[in-house]
Design an enzyme around this catalytic site. Structure first.
Site, PDB file in Angstrom:
ATOM      1  N   ARG A  10       0.833  -1.205   0.000  1.00 29.29           N
ATOM      2  CA  ARG A  10       0.000   0.000   0.000  1.00 29.29           C
ATOM      3  C   ARG A  10       0.866   1.254   0.000  1.00 29.29           C
ATOM      4  NH1 ARG A  10      -2.841   1.610   3.977  1.00 29.29           N
ATOM      5  NH2 ARG A  10      -1.602   0.571   5.574  1.00 29.29           N
ATOM      6  N   ARG A 157      16.168 -20.571  34.512  1.00 31.40           N
ATOM      7  CA  ARG A 157      17.139 -20.205  33.485  1.00 31.40           C
ATOM      8  C   ARG A 157      16.472 -20.103  32.122  1.00 31.40           C
ATOM      9  NH1 ARG A 157      21.900 -24.371  33.428  1.00 31.40           N
ATOM     10  NH2 ARG A 157      20.118 -25.691  32.864  1.00 31.40           N
TER      11      ARG A 157
END
Length: 222
Positions: A10, A157
């Site tokens: 566009r 972790r």
């Protein structure tokens, strides 16, 4: 039947005006997707750019793509991408089996991405395929000023997180019959994993474009 590439582009872009024709390297942003499609001519029979913008149209034609003029009714900010793809299919006169969607805002792709993805797509007889990448971040929500972890426990972790993936926008392949039903990603779509630095590029701001320029120059030198 044929496989076509469609690049929706566009003219209206509020956060980064005229981004589809801004230069990345020495060529307009849009053109990177056109050239990628051309490099895969063994798969892609025709390349179409869907646009409502005259400058984008001239750029696409200059670099060898065909252009489908998108009507204003399908060019609004809230109009889904599938509308542009469907309009392209309804505007051409031959039968199409597969549509490869290449978003202009994802201009950098690994060279063999389409060949590898299309081979898997055909071999598995899938209705659609889209690229994803793994996310290694610790995500959460904020609820009444309190952070609530979503995909981990505090202290866990990062390498132990349950794998989560995001739709990176690099590539979509879909049967044309689904596009005509307003579907790009079907319920049985194959998520094709791509863990590459290019998957982090999705241009919406000047900072995004600057980052893409850095990666592009680094990739050219490498």
């Amino acid at each position: 039947m044929k496989t076509i590439a469609v690049i929706p582009a566009r003219g209206g872009s509020k956060r980064l005006p005229k981004k589809n024709v801004m230069l990345l390297g020495e060529i307009p942003l849009l053109v990177h997707s056109i050239l990628f499609a051309k490099q895969n001519s063994s798969i892609i029979d025709e390349i179409y750019v869907s646009t409502d913008d005259e400058e984008i149209k001239k750029t696409a034609l200059k670099f060898g793509a065909k252009v489908i003029d998108r009507p204003e009714s399908l060019s609004g900010d809230l109009e889904p991408t599938v509308s542009a793809l469907k309009h392209v299919l309804e505007s051409i006169e031959f039968d199409v089996e597969n549509v490869v969607l290449l978003q202009a805002t994802n201009p950098l792709r690994p060279d063999n991405l389409l060949k590898e993805a299309f081979q898997v797509y055909e071999k598995g007889n899938y209705n659609s395929l889209f690229t994803v990448s793994r996310n290694y971040q610790k995500l959460g929500k904020i609820n009444v000023d309190k952070f609530v972890p979503y995909n981990y426990e505090i202290g866990q972790r990062s390498q132990d997180l349950e794998p989560l993936y995001y739709e990176n926008g690099l590539l979509y392949i879909t049967k044309s019959k689904l596009i005509l039903e307003n579907i790009i990603i079907s319920n049985d779509a194959l998520p094709f994993e791509v863990n590459h630095i290019f998957a982090n590029v999705d241009i919406d701001t000047q900072e995004d474009l600057d980052y893409a320029e850095y990666l592009y120059q680094k990739h050219q030198i490498a």
